[in-house]
Design an enzyme around this catalytic site. Structure first.
Site, mmCIF file in Angstrom:
data_model
loop_
_atom_site.group_PDB
_atom_site.id
_atom_site.type_symbol
_atom_site.label_atom_id
_atom_site.label_comp_id
_atom_site.label_asym_id
_atom_site.label_seq_id
_atom_site.Cartn_x
_atom_site.Cartn_y
_atom_site.Cartn_z
ATOM 1 N N THR A 1 0.852 -1.176 0.000
ATOM 2 C CA THR A 1 0.000 0.000 0.000
ATOM 3 C C THR A 1 0.888 1.226 0.000
ATOM 4 O OG1 THR A 1 -1.689 1.195 1.248
ATOM 5 C CG2 THR A 1 -0.278 -0.241 2.516
ATOM 6 N N GLU B 1 -4.707 -2.807 4.888
ATOM 7 C CA GLU B 1 -4.307 -3.355 6.197
ATOM 8 C C GLU B 1 -5.439 -4.095 6.907
ATOM 9 O OE1 GLU B 1 -3.776 -0.348 5.049
ATOM 10 O OE2 GLU B 1 -1.853 0.485 5.673
ATOM 11 N N LYS C 1 -6.928 22.526 8.294
ATOM 12 C CA LYS C 1 -7.005 23.229 9.573
ATOM 13 C C LYS C 1 -6.976 24.719 9.273
ATOM 14 C CE LYS C 1 -5.864 21.446 14.025
ATOM 15 N NZ LYS C 1 -4.910 20.894 14.930
ATOM 16 N N TRP D 1 -10.971 22.377 12.334
ATOM 17 C CA TRP D 1 -10.968 21.349 11.295
ATOM 18 C C TRP D 1 -12.140 21.522 10.349
ATOM 19 C CZ3 TRP D 1 -9.668 15.968 13.891
ATOM 20 C CH2 TRP D 1 -8.290 15.949 14.197
HETATM 21 P P1 AMP Z 1 -6.346 1.378 0.523
HETATM 22 O O1 AMP Z 1 -5.529 0.626 1.480
HETATM 23 O O2 AMP Z 1 -5.613 1.832 -0.684
HETATM 24 O O3 AMP Z 1 -7.607 0.687 0.172
HETATM 25 O O4 AMP Z 1 -6.788 2.734 1.240
HETATM 26 C C1 AMP Z 1 -7.494 2.744 2.443
HETATM 27 C C2 AMP Z 1 -8.052 4.105 2.686
HETATM 28 O O5 AMP Z 1 -9.067 4.416 1.741
HETATM 29 C C3 AMP Z 1 -8.735 4.273 4.022
HETATM 30 O O6 AMP Z 1 -7.828 4.487 5.062
HETATM 31 C C4 AMP Z 1 -9.632 5.467 3.759
HETATM 32 O O7 AMP Z 1 -8.911 6.676 3.875
HETATM 33 C C5 AMP Z 1 -10.031 5.272 2.329
HETATM 34 N N1 AMP Z 1 -11.357 4.658 2.256
HETATM 35 C C6 AMP Z 1 -11.657 3.366 2.067
HETATM 36 N N2 AMP Z 1 -12.992 3.192 2.022
HETATM 37 C C7 AMP Z 1 -13.552 4.400 2.214
HETATM 38 C C8 AMP Z 1 -14.897 4.887 2.287
HETATM 39 N N3 AMP Z 1 -15.949 4.095 2.136
HETATM 40 N N4 AMP Z 1 -15.065 6.213 2.523
HETATM 41 C C9 AMP Z 1 -14.030 7.051 2.659
HETATM 42 N N5 AMP Z 1 -12.751 6.649 2.581
HETATM 43 C C10 AMP Z 1 -12.510 5.347 2.368
#
Ligand code: AMP
Length: 543
Positions: free
Chosen positions: A183, A330, A440, A445
């Site tokens: 990732t 993760e 910010k 926020w």
């Molecule tokens: P990845 O490991 O590339 O799938 O990225 C994970 C990240 O994607 C998470 O920590 C979130 O920031 C974002 N993410 C995944 N699902 C969602 C969702 N339904 N809404 C908003 N952000 C999401």
């Protein structure tokens, strides 16, 4: 202690998933749309034999337990063969992200010490840019997806044709590594997440639960999400476990191609990131009734926030139900999903839409909490923002061979997600931001996700990303990048007026920049770092 008298030493192995499909679901279908538009189809019976042939071929190439075997492939049936042939024999499936830059792929494949790469012929131009930099690489096996395998490479079909379709898989300790995904963050090197047989099996079972995705034998599943993105969200393993029909899109992910496939193959569940679905919704709106999607029971959307206007548009105009899910590489990846609970079964559509637009509540066995900057656990009041932490049997306990990132794991056993959330009294999470994207402004926020969702509810807007721009007085102020639907537009005043009723004045973006496309990451998310690089000083310059 008095132990229970159960078979507690029974080890959860992915080979079981394959054996089950081979013995019970051998009639069920797997379909791939080839690059030329033709459809390939075979059964789980065929799949079972070929997968074992692949294990035998890899063994003959010298692959041993623990070796990393990489794939550089689109979503197709032969990728699914690798999905089980590799872990079942005790090796580790490493799915390489074909949208990454060759320098990132070099880093990742070197870090993982991949010994074999199974690559689509159509991706050889990419592979050839980095394979020479991999000291551990012993073999490249080419899948002839768009033409014959070039001389000098091992051909996948020839290789497996010579092998037996019997393989007596070892009984592995369930904690044995099964698969890995890297990732990429915005800073530092990509991080490897190493799944175990146990985590993959438990995650697959969770995906079959009625109150989660309810994957079952009656389903026809279309993973638009790439098989290199967190194991296509665990859908392939859950599908083989249950014998669900799989429908693979191959390399072409154009909205009309996906809609044709959904209608023709009677897809019941499709999954992908919001940008894919925004394109599909726009096409459906432009061609009402063109596709018969009556078989579709849900579209799983995650990876970034699904805009409420999109969820609403699918439901109201096309009677299509979105399951909004949250997860991370993760977390295998499913952590939570937005299901309306029983007490709201008769609630009006608007109330349900609010629930469907959250990231939902955690699936069984995943625990959630959110904490402030000092690590103090925050109340579930639906208002207080903090960083989401999770723990559970399919959540990473560390990154693979990476001590620099050890601080992402708390001493009391939680993983720090980096997502900023509120949690309400019913446990529903709302992601307000990725911590690195938070704005910010004068110490307060501002949620970029909330602003984006609101901008994307404007009828002329296709996509919107809000990001922090440097401001001489307030440190940071929100700036919005907007992409209009073809042939449509709105003025900045109209966009501002659209937002005003819903936000405090200081939340409103200082300006809007109109783009042809929002830059995207390798897995299709808004790449805000690019926007900040390009427009971060926009407000300073304007002043
Ligand atoms: P990845 O490991 O590339 O799938 O990225 C994970 C990240 O994607 C998470 O920590 C979130 O920031 C974002 N993410 C995944 N699902 C969602 C969702 N339904 N809404 C908003 N952000 C999401």
């Amino acid at each position: 202690m008095l132990n229970g008298c159960m078979m507690d030493d029974y080890q959860l192995n992915l080979s079981y998933v394959l054996e089950r499909a081979g013995s019970l679901f051998h009639r069920n279908e797997i379909v791939t749309r080839n690059a030329d538009g033709s459809l390939f189809r075979y059964t789980y019976g065929d799949y079972y034999g070929r997968t074992k042939q692949l294990s035998n071929a890899l063994k003959r190439l010298g692959v041993k337990e623990g070796d990393r075997v990489a794939t550089l492939c689109w979503n197709h049936h032969r990728h699914l063969e690798a999905y089980l042939a590799i872990p079942a024999m005790g090796a580790v499936l490493h799915t390489l992200n074909l949208r990454l830059h060759p320098s990132d792929l070099t880093y990742i494949a070197r870090h993982a010490e991949d010994t074999v790469i199974i690559a689509d012929r159509s991706l050889l131009p990419l592979l050839e840019q980095f394979k020479g930099d991999l000291p551990s690489l012993r073999h490249v096996v080419v899948i002839p997806d768009d033409g014959p395998t070039p001389a000098g490479y091992l051909d996948y079909e020839q290789l497996i044709a010579a092998e037996s379709n019997q393989f007596d898989y070892p009984r592995l300790d369930e904690r044995t590594a099964a698969a890995m995904c890297y990732t990429s963050g915005t800073t530092g090197n990509p991080k490897g997440v190493l799944y175990s047989h146990r985590s993959a099996m438990l995650h697959s079972m969770a995906v079959t639960m009625t109150d989660t995705l309810a994957v079952g034998e009656n389903d026809a599943i279309l993973p638009v999400v790439p098989m290199f993105h967190a194991n296509a969200w665990g859908l392939p393993y859950a599908a083989v476990l249950t014998g669900a029909k799989m429908v693979f899109p191959g390399p072409n992910l154009q909205p009309e191609v996906l809609l044709d496939l959904m209608a023709r193959e009677k897809v019941t569940l499709a999954a992908g990131v919001p940008t894919i679905w925004l394109g599909i919704l726009a096409l459906l709106d432009a061609n009402p009734g063109k596709w018969d999607l009556s078989s579709v029971r849900t579209m799983v959307i995650g990876g970034s926030a699904a805009p409420p206007a999109m969820i609403d548009g699918f439901k109201r105009r096309h009677n299509l139900i979105v399951t909004h899910a949250w997860g991370m590489t993760e977390t295998s990846p499913i952590g939570s999903l937005a299901r309306v609970k029983h007490h709201m079964a008769d609630a009006p559509h608007e109330e349900k839409l609010k629930v469907w637009s959250t990231q939902g509540f955690s699936v069984p066995f995943v625990e959630t909490r959110h904490v402030d900057e000092e690590g103090k656990v925050l109340p579930w009041d639906g208002e207080t923002m903090g960083e989401l932490q999770v723990r559970g049997p399919w959540v990473a306990a560390s990154y693979y061979n990476n001590s620099e990132q050890a601080d992402r794991f708390t001493p009391d056993g939680w993983f720090k997600t980096g997502d900023i959330v509120t949690i309400n009294a019913d446990g529903y999470l709302t992601i307000t931001d990725r911590s690195k994207d938070v704005i910010k402004s004068g110490g307060e926020w501002i949620s970029t996700v909330a602003l984006e969702n609101a901008i994307m509810s404007h009828p002329a807007v296709l996509e919107a990303a809000v990001f922090a721009a440097v401001h001489p007085k307030w440190d940071e102020r929100p700036l919005a990048a907007v992409v209009f639907k073809p042939g449509q537009s709105a003025t900045k005043d109209e966009l501002r007026a659209h937002l005003e009723p819903h936000f405090a004045k200081f939340w409103l973006p200082d300006d809007f920049v109109v783009l042809d496309a929002i830059p995207k990451t390798s897995v299709g998310k808004f790449q805000k770092i690019k926007l900040r690089e390009q427009y971060g000083d926009y407000l300073v310059k304007q002043a």
